[in-house]
Design an enzyme around this catalytic site. Structure first.
Site, PDB file in Angstrom:
ATOM      1  N   GLY A  18     -34.226  -1.626  -9.968  1.00 12.98           N
ATOM      2  CA  GLY A  18     -33.290  -1.908 -11.212  1.00 12.98           C
ATOM      3  C   GLY A  18     -33.651  -2.995 -12.083  1.00 12.98           C
ATOM      4  O   GLY A  18     -32.863  -3.605 -13.022  1.00 12.98           O
ATOM      5  N   GLY A  20     -36.650  -3.574 -13.494  1.00 14.98           N
ATOM      6  CA  GLY A  20     -37.687  -3.393 -14.588  1.00 14.98           C
ATOM      7  C   GLY A  20     -38.874  -3.297 -14.398  1.00 14.98           C
ATOM      8  O   GLY A  20     -39.912  -3.454 -15.253  1.00 14.98           O
ATOM      9  N   LYS A  21     -39.379  -3.087 -12.733  1.00 14.04           N
ATOM     10  CA  LYS A  21     -40.735  -2.880 -12.605  1.00 14.04           C
ATOM     11  C   LYS A  21     -41.447  -1.933 -13.205  1.00 14.04           C
ATOM     12  O   LYS A  21     -42.542  -2.121 -13.740  1.00 14.04           O
ATOM     13  CB  LYS A  21     -40.695  -2.600 -11.223  1.00 14.04           C
ATOM     14  N   THR A  22     -40.827  -0.783 -13.477  1.00  8.44           N
ATOM     15  CA  THR A  22     -41.530   0.471 -14.016  1.00  8.44           C
ATOM     16  C   THR A  22     -41.749   0.100 -15.460  1.00  8.44           C
ATOM     17  O   THR A  22     -42.972   0.290 -15.961  1.00  8.44           O
ATOM     18  CB  THR A  22     -40.778   1.774 -14.078  1.00  8.44           C
ATOM     19  N   SER A  23     -41.004  -0.522 -16.314  1.00 12.84           N
ATOM     20  CA  SER A  23     -41.191  -0.784 -17.643  1.00 12.84           C
ATOM     21  C   SER A  23     -42.114  -1.865 -17.644  1.00 12.84           C
ATOM     22  O   SER A  23     -42.934  -1.687 -18.764  1.00 12.84           O
ATOM     23  CB  SER A  23     -39.824  -1.182 -18.081  1.00 12.84           C
ATOM     24  N   ASP A  45     -42.897   4.878  -6.092  1.00 15.33           N
ATOM     25  CA  ASP A  45     -41.474   4.616  -5.951  1.00 15.33           C
ATOM     26  C   ASP A  45     -40.874   6.032  -5.834  1.00 15.33           C
ATOM     27  O   ASP A  45     -41.172   6.919  -6.516  1.00 15.33           O
ATOM     28  CB  ASP A  45     -41.032   4.167  -7.381  1.00 15.33           C
ATOM     29  N   THR A 501     -32.804   3.436 -12.357  1.00 15.46           N
ATOM     30  CA  THR A 501     -33.341   3.292 -11.130  1.00 15.46           C
ATOM     31  C   THR A 501     -31.913   2.979  -9.930  1.00 15.46           C
ATOM     32  O   THR A 501     -32.082   3.662  -8.909  1.00 15.46           O
ATOM     33  CB  THR A 501     -34.227   1.676 -11.219  1.00 15.46           C
TER      34      THR A 501
END
Length: 587
Positions: A18, A20-23, A45, A501
């Protein structure tokens, strides 16, 4: 961005769920492709949503991103990887062992250790196979392997012989039994991870003490196994544009204090700060703005007014809990969602209603329990020190299981006891003592054992089946796991945030628990901006985005509490009472 200056071929992004790793990973891949470089974006993930971010279906094959030349993506499906890994281990003995034993092996390979190792097994080829992936100038990984995973992969790999000889009962035998033939490739992958000229570690966090503590722990773990160097990205900082309402100002002050108190280990690393955007980071246009300095406030999305969100205070769950006058309450969830706070709020509310309550936590930052200790009649507060519990458990196993082993056997057992699975079982051993108390009082547990731990205890026979074998039909018995499976004795509360997430991860945890025969009783959506009914345009936009996730939680269960974001961190009896009652602003 400092972390984008002279980047090496591999970039790994890690941090709590949550944050913001993906962003950040997607925006990085987009930026590098925009420089004319060939880029592969890879997610390991379990709840990967990079396909959702780009608006396409990606999956387990390399997929070009439409409209973005030189950018492709790959989502490693952990379940598929784990299934293939299990099959590689079981296939050679299929037909040689009874079906019951094959089923036992398969069950021992069903935990999160197997999933982690299987995912690592999949992407080691990305680190070592230049023949297949040499066309890419950069490979960007969303969700890097943890220090625990890499440490497991560095173990000797002799566990199959160790188990066959009947010399011990290590906790990770199943996953580790298939590693030996791959150790050369794993060693090459670990060398690539440890080489700063080839790999850059980017630690992504929010401006929160718990989130910063998590990347500090990860960084220290990786340092211990030779993976040094790193960059810090503090994501989602509330901009001044958020308005002058007390809620926004309080959050900004809290974030500034968290950054100022950043642990020394990571405080000296190169650092980038990213401001929170009013909208979701979905689509190329939004991602392209993530690294820009300008932040705009948009009107609330769609035609939904967050002021119409019905209140669902935690108090209503407490009303239901106290009808039994005793029982075990487990607050479970991923890191950073506020389990400690929710557990303390429930314990305080029950104690104030005249019940005898024991609140126990494994939270290393015991400031919350220290504040409550001895201040409320009927409330007992304790902490389980994970380090002490793990040390005691290792000593116990070496003194019992390892007593009659030779020097090599003891060395092998001691090394296995360094695995993260051992850590979970050790903490569960302490936790199980609290389970028995719940027959006569309320016991509220923060940071309960994961579904993986429960599966280990049941599937491998390390406790539940061993008791059943010893007792047989001679007398009735109840193990801690059986108490957790009984909804009349145990209420499991999943804590999450109203973000994509954390909700996906809580769903995954629920599936883990249900496989162990444990069915969550309720969900708590914590720190909700929407439930705080903000007035500024920026925060109203953020609140509108939360409604999708709140709807998703309500589709899973009709037993939901929505806790608003408070202007003041809820520490102490009075503020915890405000949190329980659903008050967005403290009195």
């Amino acid at each position: 961005m400092k972390f984008l200056e002279h980047p090496p071929r591999f970039l790994f992004f890690t941090g709590k769920g949550g944050v913001g790793k993906t962003s950040v990973a997607c925006a990085t891949a987009l930026e590098l492709a925009g420089r004319g470089l060939n880029v592969l974006l890879v997610s390991t993930d379990p709840a990967s949503n990079i396909g959702q971010v780009f608006g396409i279906t990606i999956g387990n094959t390399i997929t070009p991103i439409d409209g973005i030349p030189r950018l492709a993506a790959l989502e490693i499906n952990p379940e598929q990887a784990a299934e293939a890994y299990r099959e590689r281990i079981i296939a050679p003995v299929r037909g040689l062992l009874p079906d019951s034993e094959l089923a036992g092996i398969a069950e021992s390979l069903s935990g999160s250790c197997t999933t982690e190792i299987a995912s690592f097994d999949e992407f080691t080829s990305l680190l070592t196979d230049d023949t297949s992936y040499g066309e890419y100038d950069h490979i960007v990984f969303d969700t890097a392997p943890t220090g625990h995973t890499i440490r497991l992969l560095q173990l000797p790999g002799s566990w199959t012989e160790f188990l066959d000889a009947g010399e011990g009962d290590p906790s990770c035998l199943g996953p580790l039994s298939g590693l030996e033939k791959h150790k050369t490739v794993y060693a090459q992958a670990v060398r690539a991870l440890a080489d700063p000229s080839r790999t850059r570690l980017v630690l992504v966090s929010r401006a929160q003490a718990s989130s910063l503590a998590e990347i500090d722990r990860t960084f220290s773990e990786l340092n211990e196994i030779g993976i040094a160097g790193g960059f810090v990205v503090v994501n989602g900082i509330l901009p001044t544009l958020a308005g002058e309402e007390p809620l926004a100002q309080a959050v900004q002050d809290r974030e500034a204090a968290a950054i100022a108190a950043m642990p020394d280990t990571i405080a000296g690393l190169p650092r980038d700060l990213l401001e929170l955007r009013s909208g979701n980071m979905v689509g190329v246009a939004a991602l392209g703005q993530l690294f820009s300095a300008a932040v705009s406030a948009e009107p609330p999305a769609g035609d939904r007014d967050v002021r119409e969100l019905a209140d669902a205070p935690l108090r209503l769950l407490v009303d239901d809990l106290e009808r039994d006058d005793h029982g075990l309450v487990l607050c479970m969830g991923k890191g950073g969602v506020g389990k400690t706070t929710i557990a303390a709020a429930i314990a305080v509310a029950l104690a104030e209603r005249g019940h005898d309550v024991h609140l126990t936590t494994t939270d290393p930052a015991a400031h919350l329990t220290d504040t409550l200790h001895g201040s409320i009649r009927g409330l007992t507060v304790s902490r389980v020190d994970p380090v002490e519990a793990i040390r005691d458990y290792r000593e116990h196993v070496m003194a019992t299981k390892g007593k009659d082993l030779d020097a090599d056997g003891k060395a092998a057992l001691a090394e296995d006891l360094m695995s993260p699975c051992t850590d979970e079982v050790a903490v569960f051993r302490e936790f199980s003592r609290a389970v028995h108390e719940s027959r006569r009082k309320f016991v509220v547990v923060d940071t309960a054992p994961t579904g993986h731990t429960l599966l280990l205890l049941d599937a491998t026979g390390s406790y539940h089946r061993e008791i059943a074998r010893q007792v047989g039909d001679s007398m009735p018995f109840v193990t801690p796991l059986m108490r957790l499976q009984d909804p009349d004795l145990t209420k499991v509360i999943l804590v999450t945030l109203a973000e994509t997430t954390p909700v996906l991860e809580a769903e995954e945890l629920q599936q883990d628990l249900e496989r162990a025969g444990i069915h969550p009783w309720a969900w708590v959506v914590n720190n909700s901006i929407a439930a705080a009914h903000p007035s500024s345009a920026f925060l109203r936009q953020r609140a509108a985005n939360e409604l999708v996730q709140i709807d998703r939680v309500r589709a899973i269960t009709n037993h939901v509490a929505i806790v608003p974001l408070l202007a003041v961190e809820p520490i102490g009896e009075a503020l915890l009472a405000d949190l329980t009652d659903g008050l967005a602003q403290p009195a």
